[in-house]
Design a protein around this motif. Structure first.
Motif, mmCIF file in Angstrom:
data_model
loop_
_atom_site.group_PDB
_atom_site.id
_atom_site.type_symbol
_atom_site.label_atom_id
_atom_site.label_comp_id
_atom_site.label_asym_id
_atom_site.label_seq_id
_atom_site.Cartn_x
_atom_site.Cartn_y
_atom_site.Cartn_z
ATOM 1 N N ILE A 84 7.195 9.562 6.912
ATOM 2 C CA ILE A 84 7.671 9.093 5.602
ATOM 3 C C ILE A 84 8.414 10.254 4.953
ATOM 4 C CG2 ILE A 84 6.996 8.277 3.301
ATOM 5 C CD1 ILE A 84 4.587 6.918 4.561
ATOM 6 N N LYS A 127 -1.793 4.001 9.997
ATOM 7 C CA LYS A 127 -0.681 3.332 10.673
ATOM 8 C C LYS A 127 0.289 4.312 11.333
ATOM 9 C CE LYS A 127 -1.773 -0.544 8.364
ATOM 10 N NZ LYS A 127 -2.844 -1.346 8.959
ATOM 11 N N CYS A 128 0.501 5.447 10.691
ATOM 12 C CA CYS A 128 1.610 6.300 11.121
ATOM 13 C C CYS A 128 1.261 7.143 12.339
ATOM 14 C CB CYS A 128 2.122 7.172 9.977
ATOM 15 S SG CYS A 128 1.169 8.663 9.675
ATOM 16 N N SER A 147 -8.139 7.133 7.517
ATOM 17 C CA SER A 147 -8.772 5.861 7.176
ATOM 18 C C SER A 147 -10.197 5.710 7.717
ATOM 19 C CB SER A 147 -7.910 4.683 7.642
ATOM 20 O OG SER A 147 -7.657 4.772 9.020
ATOM 21 N N VAL A 181 -2.176 -3.380 14.733
ATOM 22 C CA VAL A 181 -2.136 -2.055 14.100
ATOM 23 C C VAL A 181 -1.675 -2.180 12.646
ATOM 24 C CG1 VAL A 181 -0.992 0.192 14.098
ATOM 25 C CG2 VAL A 181 -1.732 -0.827 16.263
ATOM 26 N N PHE A 182 -0.580 -2.916 12.449
ATOM 27 C CA PHE A 182 -0.001 -2.984 11.109
ATOM 28 C C PHE A 182 -0.771 -3.909 10.161
ATOM 29 C CE2 PHE A 182 4.063 -1.432 13.109
ATOM 30 C CZ PHE A 182 4.088 -0.247 12.389
ATOM 31 N N LEU A 241 -7.974 6.828 -1.143
ATOM 32 C CA LEU A 241 -7.880 6.616 0.293
ATOM 33 C C LEU A 241 -9.086 7.264 0.993
ATOM 34 C CD1 LEU A 241 -4.096 7.557 0.504
ATOM 35 C CD2 LEU A 241 -5.014 5.249 0.770
ATOM 36 N N GLY A 242 -9.384 6.757 2.156
ATOM 37 C CA GLY A 242 -10.435 7.348 2.985
ATOM 38 C C GLY A 242 -11.844 6.959 2.562
ATOM 39 N N VAL A 291 0.801 -1.229 0.000
ATOM 40 C CA VAL A 291 0.000 0.000 0.000
ATOM 41 C C VAL A 291 0.834 1.279 0.000
ATOM 42 C CG1 VAL A 291 -2.207 -0.767 0.903
ATOM 43 C CG2 VAL A 291 -0.293 -0.483 2.467
ATOM 44 N N TYR A 308 -8.988 7.795 12.937
ATOM 45 C CA TYR A 308 -7.994 8.390 12.058
ATOM 46 C C TYR A 308 -8.708 9.121 10.930
ATOM 47 C CZ TYR A 308 -4.119 6.092 14.352
ATOM 48 O OH TYR A 308 -3.183 5.712 15.276
ATOM 49 N N LYS A 342 -8.553 -3.032 7.494
ATOM 50 C CA LYS A 342 -8.578 -2.273 6.237
ATOM 51 C C LYS A 342 -7.289 -2.400 5.428
ATOM 52 C CE LYS A 342 -11.793 1.364 7.622
ATOM 53 N NZ LYS A 342 -11.804 2.684 8.265
ATOM 54 N N TYR A 343 -6.168 -2.288 6.092
ATOM 55 C CA TYR A 343 -4.895 -2.254 5.359
ATOM 56 C C TYR A 343 -3.836 -3.117 6.034
ATOM 57 C CZ TYR A 343 -6.759 1.950 3.099
ATOM 58 O OH TYR A 343 -7.516 2.843 2.400
ATOM 59 N N THR A 344 -3.091 -3.819 5.206
ATOM 60 C CA THR A 344 -1.961 -4.582 5.728
ATOM 61 C C THR A 344 -0.671 -3.863 5.354
ATOM 62 O OG1 THR A 344 -3.140 -6.647 5.533
ATOM 63 C CG2 THR A 344 -0.738 -6.796 5.611
ATOM 64 N N HIS A 367 4.221 2.954 17.558
ATOM 65 C CA HIS A 367 4.403 2.585 16.158
ATOM 66 C C HIS A 367 4.373 3.769 15.208
ATOM 67 C CE1 HIS A 367 0.194 3.390 15.264
ATOM 68 N NE2 HIS A 367 -0.072 2.878 16.447
ATOM 69 N N CYS A 368 4.323 4.990 15.742
ATOM 70 C CA CYS A 368 4.161 6.135 14.847
ATOM 71 C C CYS A 368 5.407 6.348 13.994
ATOM 72 C CB CYS A 368 3.853 7.389 15.649
ATOM 73 S SG CYS A 368 2.245 7.256 16.440
ATOM 74 N N PHE A 369 5.184 6.750 12.754
ATOM 75 C CA PHE A 369 6.329 6.961 11.874
ATOM 76 C C PHE A 369 6.096 8.111 10.911
ATOM 77 C CE2 PHE A 369 3.738 3.599 9.877
ATOM 78 C CZ PHE A 369 3.554 4.096 8.598
ATOM 79 N N CYS A 405 0.956 8.315 6.158
ATOM 80 C CA CYS A 405 0.723 7.018 5.512
ATOM 81 C C CYS A 405 -0.604 6.998 4.755
ATOM 82 C CB CYS A 405 0.784 5.895 6.539
ATOM 83 S SG CYS A 405 -0.612 5.866 7.685
ATOM 84 N N GLY A 406 -1.605 7.667 5.298
ATOM 85 C CA GLY A 406 -2.921 7.669 4.658
ATOM 86 C C GLY A 406 -3.732 6.415 4.932
ATOM 87 N N ILE A 407 -3.193 5.497 5.748
ATOM 88 C CA ILE A 407 -3.878 4.214 5.951
ATOM 89 C C ILE A 407 -3.972 3.829 7.432
ATOM 90 C CG2 ILE A 407 -3.352 3.286 3.659
ATOM 91 C CD1 ILE A 407 -0.954 1.824 4.961
#
Lengths: 275, 340, 321
Positions: free
Chosen positions: B252, A245-246, A258, B107-108, A99-100, A4, A255, B112-114, B248-250, A241-243
């Motif tokens: 990019i 996670k971040c 998402s 979380v990861f 996304l979203g 993703v 969020y 919805k998302y992997t 887990h925050c990151f 990230c838009g998903i």
């Protein structure tokens, strides 16, 4: 496993200067590879990226039926948006999406919709309006109230002119202060809303704009009888990230990327009121 | 289920055998700092006897910096080694940290998302969790549903009984693996000793503060001036979050030029002002108060809502590492006080 | 020291009672052995929480930075308990117009050094200290299955061992007896300087490679009060964000340069580091350099013009080609 985080290549088909101060540009973005084409709904967003500069999220301003290109209107504020403004037609950039979530157009079916926008927060509202017009028979009255500080800051002015001619859409344009060439309404969005909003009966409201506009328009809607469950908005936050996670764009446990960006005010009431 | 035994005298051999099929990580000390490192010929295993590592093991699956992809002058994107050559095995991770993997996985790898980068590493990983015979005074795993011998997140649970480790498989994966390892079974005496150590360790932990209603306590606390008080001495550094096994925050970022470079993700921290600073200048969390509230809320309220568990395993690293001794246990007690 | 605490509490109680201040920043007992924690006292009843001993390693001047400075109701001065180095940092804040002298009441305390828990770990090994007791120059630490008697000096912060200013240079009230100044002490990095440049670089690489970029050092530093640190800037972004050695190294070097003539070598950065990076030599060396070049020692005189904000025709300029 689908990755993703990988952007797909897209081509800048057309660039239009949108505002008279040139800080807003609209980009028509086309898929480079047919296999990457995706469906989406009005209200969703994408991450656009320029390699070496980074990514930033933007609401999709076009309707899913506008197959030629996705439309994004971008305000030049930071590193990525500045780099995007320097693009030329034909260049290839990266995109992740859609996304979203989206505006609940299925819920709106059979009802009237009032769309209230301010300034450049009109992008996904354009997507919504075009979508509703394409499915015109599914909806009753469609009212659009759109305000900007001055005429040159209204987005999509050619289309606004087209919409004004239609009799199946009530468009109310307004600017903050009188200027010589402006023959239409002058006044703030909350005031106009009070005057022209349809009956709240079987109606839905969607509102996007600067915080100050939203702050003063919400009480008007509520006074008019629009319940919070039927008043929607789309939020913006710093995203990476838009998903989901971040970890930065949350409001309470939701969020914006998402779980949103579209929320009803009833949903937002349930969340902590972060500044 | 059968319980096996790994003789310490044969530990090196055992790990060597394991490393034929796995990339094996063990606690290691380098320049005063302990963390998990891939085992090499010269690896010292003495750190196993010490208390938990200074750095959490999360970076094995979620490195502090990770290349999402590289790009070249033709804008060709490529991911590096998306396939691991060998699956990962972690030997000697403590039960709190083993549990942290399950939280991070939720979380990861959400509905919805992997997150492929996490998943690739974690999905086949083999976790040997070593029970804590000597919990520290900063350990509070027992507050958050854990314990010094908990098995959550472990495939094989270990107890150090002196001359050997008891090894109990506690997942299907663990069961499959352990039977291939030709280990001898533990004796009645071994098991008795294990149990005794377990009881002793549990009694060493301080009495847990009851926090089953902490989520609700926090719901009621959003607008409290208490946050200002709690956050006052906080320096807003990221020692707590970077050393937290569940944070887990990151961020990019792109590194390089337009013609050649990489997109990376790097740990980030809600303690930093820039974390939520928007390009247009607005910031929903402008001061330390909002950022402290976010960290505590995320761990003890939001995650309860989204994954049904506290985002804290009670490892105590944030307590040990805080430069101003801002002790999360005290924060929890303060929060409880406001409500009661 | 017990005596000091008693006096200290009385002093603070009096200040609060007479409404000379409505906030005093000090130390109280931490939740871990050998740790204190900063405390913000606004009520007389809380005064007994105040302590002062060798565990009080935080530099409280940090809490006077513009963005952190607590707003007191009637804009009364803030009371702050300071060791020699903290006091010097406050002087530096005054010199740099971060705070006005009249905005604070400085309660000076004599300090004969604070403990660096990393040095303690080197002495006792990787064992948890659960109890400690100071007996004169000795400190007895105790854990589950050990008891060690150490010389206090062995576990004091390196910065403290070189400290020539154990008493704050400027104060309103001084509690206790000033610690005699050891004139022989001076910023000293001879051990490192005797190494070849390659070896020295190796040493720093080894230290800095432990850095996880949590910025505890910067955020514990009383002089790192920039609204936006150069390392955080995004437009343009000068540094990569990852703990890549070259980025990290440059961060620490530039931060050292930015504290030139300002750093008082309090060692708060080193004590704050969760991975034990020894940053102190950088600051100590810089302090020495500033002293040699400009005859300036930071944090002694509130009227001074700091060398980096001044020009003198006698300044060395051998770097100009």
């Amino acid at each position: 496993m689908e990755n993703v985080y990988m952007p797909i290549p897209v081509k800048v088909k057309k660039i239009m200067v949108e505002s008279d101060d040139k800080t807003l540009r609209t980009f028509d973005i086309a898929f480079c590879n047919e296999k990457d084409r995706f469906d989406f709904m009005p209200g969703q967003f994408c991450q656009l990226s320029i390699l070496g500069k980074g990514e930033a999220p933007f609401g999709i301003a076009s309707s899913p039926s506008e197959k030629d290109a996705l439309k994004f209107t971008i305000n030049r504020v930071g590193n990525v948006t500045t780099a995007l403004h320097y693009l030329e037609e034909g260049e290839v950039i990266g995109m992740r999406g859609p996304l979203g979530n989206w505006y609940p157009v299925d819920k709106f079916k059979g009802g009237s919709v009032v769309i209230i926008g301010g300034g450049f927060a009109f992008t996904t509202l354009r997507a919504l309006i075009v979508y509703l017009l394409e499915h015109r028979k599914d909806y009753k009255d469609i009212t659009v109230i759109y305000g900007a500080r001055r005429p040159g800051l209204l987005l999509y002015r050619d289309e606004l002119a087209e919409w004004e001619k239609r009799d199946d859409l009530q468009l109310h344009l307004t600017i903050d202060k009188e200027v010589p060439e402006w023959k239409k309404r002058v006044g703030f969005v909350p005031t106009v809303t009070k005057e022209v909003a349809p009956s709240p009966k079987n109606s839905w409201a969607v509102i996007c704009g600067p915080p100050i506009m939203i702050k003063y328009t919400l009480p008007v809607l509520s006074e008019l009888g629009f319940p919070q469950e039927r008043t929607y908005t789309s939020l913006e936050r710093r995203m990476k990230c838009g998903i989901g996670k971040c970890g930065r764009c949350n409001i309470g446990h939701k969020y914006v990327c998402s779980d949103g960006p579209v929320f009803s005010y009833a949903e937002l009431q349930e969340l902590p009121q972060e500044e | 289920m059968d319980i096996f035994k790994i003789e310490k005298s044969k530990l090196k051999q055992f790990l060597d055998d394991l490393s034929k099929k796995y990339s094996v990580f063990v606690p290691a000390k380098q320049d005063r700092v302990t963390s998990f490192k891939e085992i090499t010929l010269n690896s010292q295993l003495s750190t196993l006897n010490s208390y938990n590592t200074d750095k959490p093991p999360k970076d094995i699956f979620f490195p502090q910096t990770e290349t999402l992809f590289t790009y070249d002058e033709n804008s060709q994107l490529s991911t590096l080694n998306s396939q691991l050559s060998k699956p990962i095995a972690i030997f000697g991770v403590r039960p709190c940290d083993a549990k942290s993997f399950t939280l991070l996985d939720k979380v990861f790898d959400s509905e919805k998302y992997t997150d492929t980068y996490w998943k690739e590493r974690y999905k086949d990983a083999l976790v040997f969790a070593l029970g804590c015979n000597n919990p520290l005074s900063t350990c509070f795993c027992n507050w958050v549903g854990g314990g010094p011998f908990n098995k959550e997140g472990a495939d094989i649970s270990l107890i150090d009984i002196g001359e050997a480790f008891l090894a109990e498989p506690c997942s299907k994966k663990g069961e499959e693996v352990i039977h291939k390892l030709s280990l001898q079974k533990a004796t009645e005496d071994d098991l008795k000793k294990g149990n005794q150590l377990k009881n002793e360790a549990e009694s060493m932990l301080s009495k847990p503060v009851e926090i089953s209603s902490l989520k609700e306590d926090l719901d009621a606390l959003w607008n409290s001036p208490k946050w200002e008080e709690i956050a006052r001495k906080c320096l807003n550094c990221a020692a707590c979050t970077y050393l937290c096994p569940t944070c887990h925050c990151f961020d990019i970022q792109d590194e390089g030029k337009s013609s050649k470079g990489k997109r990376i993700r790097i740990w980030d921290s809600c303690m930093f002002k820039l974390f939520t600073q928007e390009a247009a200048g607005t910031n929903p969390r402008p001061t330390g108060k909002e950022r402290m509230r976010q960290r505590i809320m995320h761990k003890f309220n939001y995650l309860v809502e989204t994954i049904g568990e506290f985002g804290c395993v009670g490892c105590g690293r944030c307590i040990i590492s805080c430069p101003v001794n801002l002790d999360v246990r005290e924060v929890i007690k303060e929060i409880k006080k406001v409500r009661n | 020291m017990e005596n000091i605490e008693k006096q200290l509490r009385e002093t603070v109680k009096k200040l609060l009672k007479e409404k000379k201040v409505d906030l005093v920043i000090g130390y109280s007992k931490g939740t871990l052995p050998l740790h204190s924690t900063p405390v913000f006292i606004t009520h007389e009843k809380d005064v007994d929480n105040l302590i002062f001993d060798a565990t009080c390693g935080n530099n409280l001047a940090k809490y006077l930075g513009k963005s952190r400075k607590p707003k007191t109701k009637n804009r009364k001065p803030i009371g702050i308990i300071v060791k020699g180095c903290d006091g010097r940092s406050i002087v530096q804040h005054i010199v740099e117009n971060q705070i006005k002298r009249e905005e604070i009441i400085i309660i000076g305390v004599p300090c004969d050094g604070v403990i660096d828990t990393r040095k303690l770990e080197e002495k006792v090994g990787r064992k948890e200290v659960l109890k400690y007791q100071v007996e004169g120059e000795k400190i007895i630490v105790e854990g589950k299955d050990f008891k060690n008697s150490l010389k206090k000096k062995e576990i004091l912060s390196d910065s403290c061992l070189m400290c020539k200013y154990p008493n704050p240079p400027v104060y309103d009230i001084f509690v206790g007896e000033p610690v005699p100044v050891n004139e022989n002490r001076k910023p000293n990095t001879d051990n490192l300087e005797s190494l070849s440049p390659d070896k020295r670089w190796e040493y720093f690489e080894k230290e800095i490679s432990k850095c996880i970029r949590c910025y505890a050092c910067r955020n514990a530093c009383p002089l790192c009060y920039c609204e936006e640190c150069f390392v955080d800037q995004s437009g343009p972004q000068w540094f990569g964000k990852s703990p890549d050695l070259s980025d990290t190294m440059i961060f620490h070097i530039v931060r050292t340069l930015h504290t030139a003539g300002r750093c008082v070598s309090c060692g708060a950065c080193t004590r704050a580091c969760p991975t034990g990076v020894n940053l102190a030599p950088l600051g100590i060396r810089m302090e020495k350099e500033i002293k040699d070049r400009f005859g300036y020692t930071a944090g002694l005189d509130t009227e001074a013009t700091p060398p980096m904000a001044d020009w003198n025709e006698n300044d060395k300029q051998e770097f100009i080609m």
